[in-house]
Design an enzyme around this catalytic site. Sequence first.
Site, PDB file in Angstrom:
ATOM      1  N   ASP A   9       0.860  -1.190   0.000  1.00 17.47           N
ATOM      2  CA  ASP A   9       0.000   0.000   0.000  1.00 17.47           C
ATOM      3  C   ASP A   9       0.895   1.238   0.000  1.00 17.47           C
ATOM      4  OD1 ASP A   9      -2.905   1.063   0.569  1.00 17.47           O
ATOM      5  OD2 ASP A   9      -1.573   2.160   1.912  1.00 17.47           O
ATOM      6  N   ASP A 104      -3.616   2.322  -5.403  1.00 23.68           N
ATOM      7  CA  ASP A 104      -2.348   2.331  -4.658  1.00 23.68           C
ATOM      8  C   ASP A 104      -2.125   1.078  -3.827  1.00 23.68           C
ATOM      9  OD1 ASP A 104      -4.054   2.768  -2.408  1.00 23.68           O
ATOM     10  OD2 ASP A 104      -2.449   3.869  -1.428  1.00 23.68           O
ATOM     11  N   GLU A 105      -2.841   0.020  -4.124  1.00 21.25           N
ATOM     12  CA  GLU A 105      -2.847  -1.098  -3.172  1.00 21.25           C
ATOM     13  C   GLU A 105      -3.133  -2.427  -3.860  1.00 21.25           C
ATOM     14  OE1 GLU A 105      -5.666  -0.035  -0.202  1.00 21.25           O
ATOM     15  OE2 GLU A 105      -5.866  -2.073   0.535  1.00 21.25           O
TER      16      GLU A 105
END
Length: 406
Positions: A9, A104-105
């Site tokens: 993340d 983002d993860e």
Amino acid sequence: MRQIIIHVDMDAFYASVEIRDNPELRGKPLVIGSLPHERGVVATCSYEARRYGVHSGMNIKEAYRLCPQGIFMHPNFDKYKAVSAQLNAIWNSYATASQRISLDEAYLDVTEQAVDWEGARRIGHLIKQRTLYEVGLTCSVGVAYSKTAAKMASEEKKPDGYFEIPTAEDFVNLILDRDVGVLYTVGAQTAKKLHDAGIQTVRDIREHPDEVVASLGKHGRWLVQVSHGEDDRPVVPYRPQDAKSIGREMTFQENVINYLFLKDALLLLALSVEERANRYDLKGRGVTLKLTYTNMQSISRSRALNYSTSSAVTIYREAVALLDSVAWEPVRLIGVSIYNLSGGEAGQTVMREMLEDEAQQQAELRHLLQALQRRYGLDFAGHLQQIYQMETLHKTIEYMRRHFRM
Ligand code: DCP
Ligand code: CA
Ligand code: CA
């Protein structure tokens, strides 16, 4: 089966990208969302701004009150999407299966590539290094035996963190005496329900499983499992074409005959669909309306589009047209979805600007939200972030049902 899973993340994602591209911002409290005098909420902020109590989802006025010296900026989604594609390439190169959760993860199944725990550790550090050298950003990495534990591990040492949770026993020991909110499926509202039932910590969940299930049902059963460290969900590769549709639906507490209200409910559902589609960078080439009448008969009606969209205004307009074309009888459930999905970049044509003028859509949305505000006395535009969350979305629509007036 034993698996080794990495959860990665990015740290303060939107803010970190802006700081990378403008070093003058480094070390300063940076708030991404809207400008202080505009309506809006905080999308994210730098860790410096977090020290003042600013956080994602907070009203921008409140953020300004807490941190007037902060630098406020609009997000640049196109840039974040491009960065996300770069990150994906790095992540994919180490995983048999990679499941992207948002820009983002991701969860990565590294069981095969890693061979053993030492190998997984090496991959975890390689991902951090390459992300820094090739993309110029820091991330937090968790390595664990399950998805839940990997996510917990990546949170544990944020920002620029690295943490391992090798076994269920390690996981349980880590969280046993923490508040139930530490479990990532437990949001503020669920936490409150548990607290009201006398369940404060993960230990309480383990010791009082029946109470947890009584107050949360299926979700409660899941939490009881997790409190024992049990989670054998596989990493499911997220390919856009795997998803058939993205939708939101709502069951009302009472039957609804008021079709004007149903249209208003559709707008909120469409906003939530838009947010979810954007989160996965997907667009649909068709819109489906679903209704369940009070005799439990369900119907669904679809319209194909000649372009792909994730726009709430377009989804709403199409759904309303579909609603106008069906029998008006009391309904119990309404839902809207987009189908025929493709990645956001695909399906874009030169016609796009003509078909979906962003500025015009924004204006139309503002107009629609103002009308809602007049009808229900709620500040919708200022609370979009809340509307995106399913629990709040359903609560808001129920409130609207009870307070409808012309
Ligand atoms: N985001 C948003 N609105 C929210 C939450 C997040 O627009 N309510 C956006 C901005 C974030 C990005 O999604 O940069 C990733 O969300 P995260 O929850 O992972 O938060 P950050 O990456 O910003 O910070 P952290 O370091 O805590 O992960
Ligand atoms: Ca993040
Ligand atoms: Ca995230």
